[in-house]
Write an enzyme that holds these catalytic residues in place. Structure first.
Site, mmCIF file in Angstrom:
data_model
loop_
_atom_site.group_PDB
_atom_site.id
_atom_site.type_symbol
_atom_site.label_atom_id
_atom_site.label_comp_id
_atom_site.label_asym_id
_atom_site.label_seq_id
_atom_site.Cartn_x
_atom_site.Cartn_y
_atom_site.Cartn_z
ATOM 1 N N THR A 190 0.847 -1.202 0.000
ATOM 2 C CA THR A 190 0.000 0.000 0.000
ATOM 3 C C THR A 190 0.886 1.258 0.000
ATOM 4 O O THR A 190 2.008 1.216 0.488
ATOM 5 C CB THR A 190 -0.907 0.043 1.263
ATOM 6 N N VAL A 238 -13.139 -4.761 1.567
ATOM 7 C CA VAL A 238 -12.598 -3.403 1.557
ATOM 8 C C VAL A 238 -11.798 -3.210 2.840
ATOM 9 O O VAL A 238 -12.262 -3.571 3.926
ATOM 10 C CB VAL A 238 -13.738 -2.363 1.471
ATOM 11 N N ASP A 242 -8.852 -0.638 5.145
ATOM 12 C CA ASP A 242 -8.882 0.674 5.788
ATOM 13 C C ASP A 242 -8.556 1.816 4.831
ATOM 14 O O ASP A 242 -8.955 2.967 5.069
ATOM 15 C CB ASP A 242 -7.877 0.711 6.948
ATOM 16 N N THR A 262 -0.374 1.915 6.686
ATOM 17 C CA THR A 262 -0.336 0.699 5.873
ATOM 18 C C THR A 262 -0.268 -0.480 6.837
ATOM 19 O O THR A 262 0.104 -0.316 7.997
ATOM 20 C CB THR A 262 0.894 0.679 4.928
ATOM 21 N N GLY A 263 -0.593 -1.638 6.343
ATOM 22 C CA GLY A 263 -0.589 -2.832 7.197
ATOM 23 C C GLY A 263 -1.994 -3.383 7.347
ATOM 24 O O GLY A 263 -2.870 -3.077 6.530
ATOM 25 N N GLY A 277 -5.434 -3.748 7.616
ATOM 26 C CA GLY A 277 -6.491 -2.753 7.562
ATOM 27 C C GLY A 277 -7.572 -2.966 8.594
ATOM 28 O O GLY A 277 -8.136 -1.996 9.130
#
Ligand code: ASP
Length: 354
Positions: A200, A229, A231, A251-252, A254
């Site tokens: 991301t 979906v 974050d 990032t990571g 979500g």
């Protein structure tokens, strides 16, 4: 189309023109020093965003132009073109933007066949009365505004997906290639460090007038359930800003940010007077405090996943944090683009599957 322009060049020009759709007029420089931060895969992003800021671009437009480079890069399998598809082999993109001076935001989720979802998110912000469009509606909105169709599934990403599918079950009839025949990119992808080196892109930009803009754009979780979906397109979770305080993104994993509205938490910590380093660590601590499910814990009860946070304040300070050690972030302070360390909450490398 003039005969001298090759179709691929024409499509590339159309795609990059779409990054400009909705960009604000440039303005003369203000008295401050522009600063741009991004996740670790964003060195070229911060360079481009800084170039845009130095040429008088709006901070959100600069951030969108920066991440567009990564969205169009087929070698980054976590964003845009070349992103790893969902479990059906279809690439679905999520992105959101926030604009400081107007405190407005827009987002798209589960968007297929469009190369620059962050630029579409800006148009959702500007040309609708909504904040989020998803799936087919987001696609039709993008087409209506002139975004060209792009096949986002590269051959490399397709082969990675196929190998994943072939190795999911011993109870089906699919047989993966023998290990010695695996292409190096498949071995690298399924190696331990892939997601920590990519994963991301978030970008926050501060212009010379002290205005902020930010975006987060992603192809999301690898092999996700279609329609999942994360974050990144959710305002408050994968990004948030307050033009009086600062801008933050993540990032990571979500789901951890969705359950804690982490980026909003960071900006509220700034409001309480915290340094951006403490503000991002506060978001890490919240995740640890609310991570009650055993399947998401290591043997010591700590998260068995990683999340990384990035924060840029209105007065130009910046910091990043991560649950586990080793994360970095990209920064451009007007002089050079470089990677700097994020402060870890736990001073140990991430668990093997984080
Ligand atoms: N945060 C992204 C998501 O959950 C994934 C990532 O950053 O690795 O979709």
């Amino acid at each position: 189309m003039p005969p001298s322009i090759h179709r691929r060049q024409f499509l590339a020009a159309t795609a990059s023109a779409s990054v400009l759709l909705g960009a604000a007029p440039r303005r003369p420089p203000g008295p401050g020093q522009p600063i741009v931060i991004a996740s670790a895969n964003g060195l070229r992003c911060v360079e481009e965003a800084m170039r845009q800021l130095q040429n008088g671009a709006d901070p959100l437009d600069a951030a969108i132009a920066g991440v567009a480079i990564v969205e169009a890069d087929p070698s980054d399998h976590t964003v845009g073109l070349g992103g790893i598809p969902n479990e059906d082999g279809v690439v679905e993109l999520d992105a959101a933007v926030m604009h400081g001076p107007t405190h407005s935001g827009g987002a798209v989720a589960a968007l297929r066949n469009i190369l620059h979802p962050a630029a579409v998110a800006r148009l959702v912000m500007q040309r609708t009365d909504h904040c989020l469009l998803v799936g087919d509606g987001a696609y039709r909105f993008a087409k209506m505004h002139g975004f060209p169709d792009t096949n986002l599934l590269t051959d490399e990403a397709r082969q990675i997906w196929l190998y994943w599918k072939e190795t999911q079950s011993r109870n089906d009839d699919r047989i993966p290639p023998p290990p010695d025949q695996l292409p190096p990119f498949i071995k690298a992808f399924f190696g331990p460090n892939y997601i920590r080196e990519h994963g991301t892109i978030h970008c926050s930009a501060l212009d010379s007038h002290g205005d902020l803009g930010c975006t987060t754009t992603t192809s999301g979780l690898f092999f996700k359930i279609p329609g999942r979906v994360g974050d990144s397109p959710i305002l408050g979770a994968g990004l948030w800003l307050d033009n009086q305080l600062g801008s933050a993104g993540s990032t990571g994993r979500g789901e951890a940010n969705l359950l804690n509205l982490s980026s909003h938490t960071i900006i509220e910590a700034l409001r309480q007077g915290k340094h951006p380093q403490d503000a991002t660590l506060e978001a890490c601590r919240r995740i640890v405090a609310t991570n009650h499910l055993k399947r998401l814990q290591d043997p010591k009860g700590r998260p068995n996943f990683d999340v990384r946070f990035y924060c840029l304040t209105k007065d130009g300070r910046f910091a990043g944090s991560s649950l586990w050690a080793g994360a970095k972030m990209a920064v451009h302070d007007g002089h050079s683009a470089r990677l700097v360390d994020c402060a870890p909450l736990f001073d140990e490398p991430p668990p093997p599957d984080a």
